[in-house]
Scaffold this motif. Structure first.
Motif, PDB file in Angstrom:
ATOM      1  N   TYR A   1      11.587 -44.382 -19.185  1.00 46.54           N
ATOM      2  CA  TYR A   1      12.479 -45.673 -19.348  1.00 46.54           C
ATOM      3  C   TYR A   1      13.087 -45.354 -20.619  1.00 46.54           C
ATOM      4  N   GLY A   2      13.349 -44.259 -21.387  1.00 53.17           N
ATOM      5  CA  GLY A   2      13.953 -44.237 -22.479  1.00 53.17           C
ATOM      6  C   GLY A   2      12.970 -44.307 -23.671  1.00 53.17           C
ATOM      7  N   SER A   3      13.311 -43.538 -24.753  1.00 54.88           N
ATOM      8  CA  SER A   3      12.623 -43.424 -26.056  1.00 54.88           C
ATOM      9  C   SER A   3      12.231 -44.632 -26.588  1.00 54.88           C
ATOM     10  N   GLU A   4      12.994 -45.592 -26.670  1.00 48.21           N
ATOM     11  CA  GLU A   4      12.725 -46.913 -27.328  1.00 48.21           C
ATOM     12  C   GLU A   4      11.571 -47.383 -26.616  1.00 48.21           C
ATOM     13  N   TRP A   5      11.658 -47.444 -25.140  1.00 48.80           N
ATOM     14  CA  TRP A   5      10.465 -47.900 -24.486  1.00 48.80           C
ATOM     15  C   TRP A   5       9.008 -47.255 -24.511  1.00 48.80           C
TER      16      TRP A   5
END
Length: 613
Positions: free
Chosen positions: A430-434
């Protein structure tokens, strides 16, 4: 205290503690069905030798224990390579296909040495006697040189071993490092390191194998990792396929190491991507993960054409492009058992015996959470809700639950429970930030997302709030114990398998690679940020635990060591908290199928007694 790698003496062999006899009994046909899913033999995606693609290696549990098997495709013969009481997971082939390398640890403790065995069979030999036992940290095998990484409590060491020459340690660091790739002509090696302070975001270094001279360094800065996937399979071609996350998700670039130039591959796909080479170096086999499912693509490097391969909706657990251009893959979905097949349909490798029973489809739920929309998967049993529900939370934390076949999930549904998986902040896909959102506040962050999904499904009439169970293994076991202490009003029972239970003691006893990971995740060691560890430790909240809890523990576990679990169990004892414990004589889980079935049996017995389906 027993350190990793030290075997148990005969008089301290661990046996299961007795379980109560007043166990609700599932109908015999239900028990037979869920156990059949575990007992049906499985095979992994075959690995194959670069210069002898007819020679393959795969793992299988056909003997009842996960072991390694050699497969000669020309003759159609299969041979069991390893035979050990607690199984063998790590193995690979030399490029010429003549030698099988397999990793020998002690009863699942992950600490050991690489062994070799001729492909056709013969005695096992210690492969690198001068390197010594350790936790493995990468292995690359060439015809003229072998690269081996090892990790101990003192840090990481990387070794180069020329054929017929003297092994040489070419890198040592108290921080995490790993051998990643060897060029096809064996002139260059690449390794990852964490000299910049955070092993979650490694940097890359390229050396010449002859003389070990520095060729190039690459680092993307704080919070951005680089992962060397593989060199081009063409001799003399020094292009290196690299994974990066410069735009907040896993993407690809090709680094021409000789020219020190790079080309980012901008693929119009919404999720994370990874890739491997086609054998002629003209294209990439791209894996795309998004929303708990995966897809495969062929990316032509000359034209930039991206063509999707025709695979059914579900999860591709691994894929490889063969020299003839065909693609082999391991695929399943929540209903359909795993199969090793070609992308164009034919089955490549099947285990003998009956196929496992089908299972249950998953439903997607997207729920507003405190840090953004949370993706969850739901399976409902027959009948109207609200249901008794098992929240089965994944480990990792850098992992995800997906639309793949899960025998454990199906066992709970067979027993009459709804099952919920939550891909909480910290999950991949779900992406790096998540993925990184739990930094500085691990455990409590993920449980906020679990609570959001719990509340949404209660409001929807799916989950009965008086009959909700929290369960997981490894990091999921940590979340289970932490959830029982910080959210006692939500849970009627908990099952924590190989968990972190006392985080400060776990840090003291775990393998050094995990200590480095914890320092990055928590912002330092317990000596530096003790309050952060205390805040996230299940032991801190043991007074608040109200639900009965089952703890499953491995005696030789180097990841979630036994002493810190015993500390937590002693605290439960002192406070008179209802709990049970099941101990098994292996490491971070078991490769023995009957032992796995026994653990699921104990878990189902526990939950049936405490939370009526």
């Amino acid at each position: 205290m027993r350190r990793p790698g030290q075997a148990l003496e005969d008089d301290e062999r661990v046996t299961a503690e007795p379980v109560p006899t007043d166990v609700p009994v599932l109908p015999p046909e239900v028990t037979a069905r869920w156990q059949a899913r575990f007992r049906a033999p499985r095979v992994s995606l075959p690995d194959w030798a670069e210069d002898a693609p007819q020679r393959s290696l795969y793992s299988s549990d056909v003997s009842g224990v996960v072991e390694q098997y050699a497969w000669d495709r020309d003759t159609g013969t299969h041979r069991q390579v390893t035979d050990r009481p607690n199984g063998t997971l790590g193995a690979t082939l030399s490029p010429d296909g003549e030698t099988i390398w397999w990793f020998a640890d002690t009863d699942g403790d992950e600490f050991g040495v690489w062994m070799t065995q001729p492909f056709a069979g013969g005695p096992d030999t210690v492969a690198l006697p001068d390197v010594g036992p350790a936790y493995p940290a990468g292995l690359e095998i060439g015809s003229r040189v072998v690269l081996a990484g090892r990790s101990t409590d003192d840090g990481s060491e990387l070794w180069v071993v020329p054929a017929g020459g003297t092994p040489m340690k070419f890198y040592a660091s108290p921080d995490t490092a790993s051998v990643d790739a060897l060029s096809r002509d064996e002139s260059l090696l690449v390794f990852s390191h964490s000299e910049h302070g955070d092993p979650r975001y490694p940097a890359l270094r390229v050396l010449r194998t002859d003389g070990l001279e520095l060729v190039a360094d690459k680092w993307d800065g704080e919070g951005r990792g680089l992962h060397a996937l593989s060199f081009s399979p063409v001799a003399g071609d020094q292009r290196l396929l690299v994974g990066h996350e410069r735009r907040g998700r896993e993407e690809l670039l090709i680094w021409d190491v000789a020219a020190d130039t790079e080309s980012e591959l901008l693929l119009d796909l919404p999720g994370d991507v990874s890739a491997g080479w086609y054998p002629d170096g003209s294209a990439l086999l791209v894996g795309h993960d998004h929303a708990a499912r995966s897809e495969l693509y062929r990316y032509d490097l000359a034209s930039g054409a991206l063509v999707q391969l025709d695979t059914p909706r579900g999860v591709v657990r691994g894929a490889t492009a063969r020299p003839d251009g065909t693609v082999e893959l391991a695929w399943s979905n929540a209903e359909t058992p795993p199969v090793i097949r070609r992308a164009d349909g034919p089955v490549v490798l099947a285990a003998p015996g009956e196929a496992p029973p089908t299972a249950y489809p998953v439903e997607d739920r997207w729920v507003p959470g405190p840090g953004g929309t949370v993706h969850a998967l739901l399976v409902r049993p027959a009948g109207e809700g609200p249901h008794a529900t098992a929240f089965l939370v994944h480990g990792g934390p850098e992992a995800q639950d997906d639309d793949s076949y899960r025998a454990r999930r199906a066992a709970y549904v067979d027993a009459g429970y709804a099952v919920v998986h939550v891909n909480y902040r910290g999950s991949t896909g779900y992406g790096s930030e998540w993925r990184d959102a739990l930094t500085g506040r691990p455990g409590l962050t993920e449980l906020e997302d679990v609570a959001a999904v719990y509340d949404a499904l209660v409001a929807e009439g799916v989950v009965d709030p008086a009959r909700a169970v929290l369960s997981g293994g490894s990091w999921g076991g940590f979340l289970t114990l932490l959830g029982l202490g910080t959210q006692p009003e939500r849970w009627a029972a908990g099952i924590a398998e190989v968990p972190v239970a006392d985080y400060i003691a776990a840090y003291e006893d775990e393998m050094e690679g995990l200590r480095a990971y914890d320092r990055a995740l928590f912002g330092g060691s317990p000596e530096e940020v003790r309050d952060v560890y205390v805040r996230s430790s299940p032991l801190t909240y043991v007074d608040a635990v109200a639900a009965p809890v089952l703890v499953v523990a491995g005696a030789n576990d180097p990841r979630c060591p036994i002493r810190q679990i015993d500390n937590y169990l002693a605290a439960l004892d002192e406070r008179g908290k209802p709990h049970e414990v099941y101990r098994f004589d292996a490491g971070h889980g078991s490769l023995v199928i009957e032992e796995t079935i026994r653990q699921v049996e104990v878990a189902l017995s526990f939950v049936l007694r405490h939370v009526e389906p």
